[in-house]
Design a protein around this motif. Structure first.
Motif, mmCIF file in Angstrom:
data_model
loop_
_atom_site.group_PDB
_atom_site.id
_atom_site.type_symbol
_atom_site.label_atom_id
_atom_site.label_comp_id
_atom_site.label_asym_id
_atom_site.label_seq_id
_atom_site.Cartn_x
_atom_site.Cartn_y
_atom_site.Cartn_z
ATOM 1 N N VAL A 1 -9.183 8.972 -12.742
ATOM 2 C CA VAL A 1 -8.692 8.809 -11.368
ATOM 3 C C VAL A 1 -8.456 7.337 -11.054
ATOM 4 O O VAL A 1 -7.440 6.972 -10.439
ATOM 5 C CB VAL A 1 -9.675 9.445 -10.371
ATOM 6 N N ALA A 2 -9.361 6.477 -11.477
ATOM 7 C CA ALA A 2 -9.173 5.046 -11.245
ATOM 8 C C ALA A 2 -7.885 4.554 -11.885
ATOM 9 O O ALA A 2 -7.125 3.779 -11.276
ATOM 10 C CB ALA A 2 -10.375 4.273 -11.786
ATOM 11 N N ARG A 3 -7.627 4.977 -13.113
ATOM 12 C CA ARG A 3 -6.380 4.589 -13.780
ATOM 13 C C ARG A 3 -5.158 5.135 -13.017
ATOM 14 O O ARG A 3 -4.132 4.449 -12.891
ATOM 15 C CB ARG A 3 -6.369 5.107 -15.210
ATOM 16 N N GLN A 4 -5.259 6.363 -12.498
ATOM 17 C CA GLN A 4 -4.138 6.934 -11.739
ATOM 18 C C GLN A 4 -3.847 6.119 -10.485
ATOM 19 O O GLN A 4 -2.684 5.949 -10.103
ATOM 20 C CB GLN A 4 -4.455 8.379 -11.357
ATOM 21 N N ILE A 5 -4.892 5.619 -9.845
ATOM 22 C CA ILE A 5 -4.684 4.796 -8.646
ATOM 23 C C ILE A 5 -3.826 3.587 -8.990
ATOM 24 O O ILE A 5 -2.913 3.218 -8.234
ATOM 25 C CB ILE A 5 -6.041 4.367 -8.059
ATOM 26 N N GLY A 6 -4.093 2.976 -10.138
ATOM 27 C CA GLY A 6 -3.295 1.828 -10.555
ATOM 28 C C GLY A 6 -1.851 2.180 -10.851
ATOM 29 O O GLY A 6 -0.965 1.311 -10.775
ATOM 30 N N GLU A 7 -1.585 3.436 -11.182
ATOM 31 C CA GLU A 7 -0.216 3.886 -11.426
ATOM 32 C C GLU A 7 0.496 4.262 -10.130
ATOM 33 O O GLU A 7 1.722 4.160 -10.033
ATOM 34 C CB GLU A 7 -0.228 5.093 -12.369
ATOM 35 N N MET A 8 -0.259 4.686 -9.121
ATOM 36 C CA MET A 8 0.332 5.179 -7.884
ATOM 37 C C MET A 8 0.445 4.117 -6.800
ATOM 38 O O MET A 8 1.157 4.318 -5.813
ATOM 39 C CB MET A 8 -0.503 6.347 -7.346
ATOM 40 N N ARG A 9 -0.267 3.022 -6.955
ATOM 41 C CA ARG A 9 -0.258 1.979 -5.938
ATOM 42 C C ARG A 9 0.016 0.623 -6.581
ATOM 43 O O ARG A 9 -0.352 0.387 -7.742
ATOM 44 C CB ARG A 9 -1.613 1.922 -5.210
ATOM 45 N N ILE B 1 -12.992 -0.782 -9.939
ATOM 46 C CA ILE B 1 -13.501 0.552 -9.598
ATOM 47 C C ILE B 1 -14.478 0.986 -10.681
ATOM 48 O O ILE B 1 -14.155 0.961 -11.868
ATOM 49 C CB ILE B 1 -12.369 1.587 -9.473
ATOM 50 N N LYS B 2 -15.660 1.414 -10.256
ATOM 51 C CA LYS B 2 -16.708 1.837 -11.182
ATOM 52 C C LYS B 2 -16.791 3.359 -11.254
ATOM 53 O O LYS B 2 -16.496 4.058 -10.284
ATOM 54 C CB LYS B 2 -18.069 1.300 -10.722
ATOM 55 N N SER B 3 -17.243 3.844 -12.397
ATOM 56 C CA SER B 3 -17.686 5.234 -12.469
ATOM 57 C C SER B 3 -19.146 5.240 -12.018
ATOM 58 O O SER B 3 -19.574 4.373 -11.276
ATOM 59 C CB SER B 3 -17.515 5.777 -13.897
ATOM 60 N N ILE C 1 -9.071 -10.294 -4.009
ATOM 61 C CA ILE C 1 -9.606 -9.524 -5.140
ATOM 62 C C ILE C 1 -10.957 -8.948 -4.739
ATOM 63 O O ILE C 1 -11.865 -9.690 -4.370
ATOM 64 C CB ILE C 1 -9.762 -10.426 -6.378
ATOM 65 N N ASP C 2 -11.071 -7.633 -4.795
ATOM 66 C CA ASP C 2 -12.350 -6.951 -4.527
ATOM 67 C C ASP C 2 -12.966 -6.637 -5.883
ATOM 68 O O ASP C 2 -12.534 -5.715 -6.577
ATOM 69 C CB ASP C 2 -12.116 -5.685 -3.713
ATOM 70 N N CYS C 3 -13.982 -7.415 -6.270
ATOM 71 C CA CYS C 3 -14.484 -7.367 -7.643
ATOM 72 C C CYS C 3 -15.680 -6.451 -7.830
ATOM 73 O O CYS C 3 -16.299 -6.455 -8.908
ATOM 74 C CB CYS C 3 -14.810 -8.779 -8.130
ATOM 75 N N HIS C 4 -16.033 -5.646 -6.820
ATOM 76 C CA HIS C 4 -17.134 -4.687 -6.983
ATOM 77 C C HIS C 4 -16.916 -3.552 -6.000
ATOM 78 O O HIS C 4 -17.110 -3.715 -4.795
ATOM 79 C CB HIS C 4 -18.484 -5.377 -6.718
ATOM 80 N N SER C 5 -16.509 -2.384 -6.512
ATOM 81 C CA SER C 5 -16.328 -1.236 -5.627
ATOM 82 C C SER C 5 -16.635 0.056 -6.366
ATOM 83 O O SER C 5 -16.590 0.125 -7.594
ATOM 84 C CB SER C 5 -14.899 -1.183 -5.060
ATOM 85 N N ILE D 1 -1.220 -2.245 -7.220
ATOM 86 C CA ILE D 1 -2.480 -2.971 -7.256
ATOM 87 C C ILE D 1 -3.010 -2.928 -8.679
ATOM 88 O O ILE D 1 -2.844 -1.932 -9.385
ATOM 89 C CB ILE D 1 -3.501 -2.358 -6.261
ATOM 90 N N THR D 2 -3.609 -4.024 -9.122
ATOM 91 C CA THR D 2 -4.247 -4.053 -10.435
ATOM 92 C C THR D 2 -5.632 -3.420 -10.326
ATOM 93 O O THR D 2 -6.440 -3.832 -9.494
ATOM 94 C CB THR D 2 -4.389 -5.497 -10.952
ATOM 95 N N ILE D 3 -5.896 -2.428 -11.154
ATOM 96 C CA ILE D 3 -7.194 -1.761 -11.175
ATOM 97 C C ILE D 3 -7.939 -2.152 -12.451
ATOM 98 O O ILE D 3 -7.410 -2.015 -13.559
ATOM 99 C CB ILE D 3 -7.047 -0.230 -11.124
ATOM 100 N N CYS D 4 -9.147 -2.646 -12.286
ATOM 101 C CA CYS D 4 -10.055 -2.913 -13.401
ATOM 102 C C CYS D 4 -11.167 -1.880 -13.348
ATOM 103 O O CYS D 4 -11.794 -1.711 -12.299
ATOM 104 C CB CYS D 4 -10.650 -4.317 -13.301
#
Length: 399
Positions: free
Chosen positions: A153-161, A136-138, A65-69, A163-166
């Protein structure tokens, strides 16, 4: 999905109690759909007709889990890297119009498709190293529309890959050029309206800020946190990276999930975090890139029982790092974490830093996010440099 059984595995369950890594040397797992149905010693494996896979003694950990990016951004800051190598400090670069503000200009100029195309290779690099959850931060828009674009875009990444995106809203990241000297006006006219709109659109999971002399004061961050709480959103904070403004204690007083960076954290801040259960997120990539010399107070954090997490801080300026495995090594070599602490920092404690209660350890009932490694000892994950031993990654039960 049918049940699956993994046998002949070394399980690093990362449970906090018991042996280092929560290690089960001869273990087995049963997955049922997107959940772990059973986990334990192979000798205790329940009878089942489900298909079995012999892992040949490989190591199994929770998915990393990468909790800061900050993986969504426009452009790059390679030129600033050169300037810093010539002696300019991070603060000097920022005050001269570089730093975060330069990325803001590039991000505002990039459309949604460009931001997505640029971010995906960075995300793919993390996925290839066993990462199953990513924050993923703005924060590189600093106007309403670009902040929303980054979060979309962050939400789209979670749809395309797989991986869970927060997502974290980081409108209080820097003061844009057109609001120089008018920080409170920026909060009133841009940051807080953008937060409300992002929340209404379902784009925000948490709210972050940068409490520092070159960014926002504790009182200004408190204003942002008050709105976050009114919206029912958890908070976190970039704190004590370049100086000690008491940001970590402020974050703790607001029940923050985490305080991040914290190189200049003092004993009072540590105690405040311990009392609030706030996770300390250490970011060795930024420490390394900026050639800092003051390390976070790891001994104080340990003594106070503050959970320690590790993350890449992947961003275009201070931490252009898209390897959580290298982050493990950096956490040990630069901050003197043990390999057990480093792995806990990218599993159990990283989940806690994101408020994710269904992952980060191998246990019945938890989400079936796993990383299977071609190693026998957990310490190998932090020991190697520039080598990826991932054998198989399972996200929500899917390979």
């Amino acid at each position: 999905m049918p049940q699956r059984i993994f046998t002949n595995a070394r399980l690093a369950t990362m449970e906090a109690d018991g042996a280092p890594y929560g290690l089960i040397p001869d273990g087995a797992l049963i997955l049922d759909g997107d959940r772990i149905l059973w986990c334990g010693a192979q000798s205790d494996l329940p009878d089942s007709d489900a298909p079995r896979e012999d892992l040949g003694g490989r190591l199994v950990t929770p998915g990393l889990i990468d909790c800061h990016s900050h993986v969504v951004f426009g452009g790059n800051r390679a030129k600033e890297f050169e300037l810093r190598l010539q002696g300019a400090s991070y603060e000097e670069v920022a005050r001269a119009g570089g730093g975060i503000v330069s990325t803001v200009r590039a991000t505002r100029a990039a459309d949604e498709a460009t931001l997505l195309a640029d971010a995906l290779p960075r995300v793919d690099a993390l996925i290839a190293e066993g990462v199953t959850s990513l924050e993923i931060k703005s924060g590189y828009g600093l106007d309403v529309e670009t902040e929303l674009r980054m979060l979309r875009v962050a939400r789209q990444i979670g749809e395309m890959r797989p991986i869970t995106i927060c997502t974290s809203f980081l409108g209080a990241h820097a003061v844009p050029e057109d609001y120089k000297g008018r920080t409170d006006a920026y909060l009133d006219e841009v940051c807080l309206p953008a937060l409300r709109r992002a929340h209404d659109a379902g784009l925000v999971d948490a709210v972050d800020g940068f409490c520092e002399g070159i960014a926002f004061s504790p009182d200004q961050i408190a204003r942002v946190f008050d709105v976050a709480h009114a919206l029912g959103l958890p908070v976190k904070l970039h704190a004590e990276q370049l100086s000690n403004l008491g940001g970590a204690a402020l974050a703790a007083s607001h029940g923050a999930l985490s305080a991040d960076h914290i190189e200049y954290l003092d004993a009072a801040g540590v105690q405040a975090m311990a009392g609030a259960g706030t996770v300390a997120v250490l970011l060795p990539g930024a420490f390394y890139t900026l050639r800092e010399t003051q390390a976070p107070p790891v001994d104080l954090l340990r003594a106070a029982g503050v959970p320690i997490a590790l993350a890449t801080d992947c961003n275009p300026g201070s931490s252009p790092l898209a390897s959580l495995l290298l982050t493990l090594n950096m956490g040990c070599t630069l901050f003197r974490l043990t390999p057990d602490e480093a792995l806990a920092g990218t599993t159990r404690n990283a989940a806690r830093a994101l408020g994710l209660t269904d992952r980060g350890v191998l246990r019945a009932g938890m989400r079936a996010d796993l990383a299977i490694w071609d190693v026998s000892e957990p310490a190998e994950l932090a020991y190697r440099i520039g080598f990826n031993p991932l054998y198989q990654r399972i996200s929500g039960g899917c390979v």
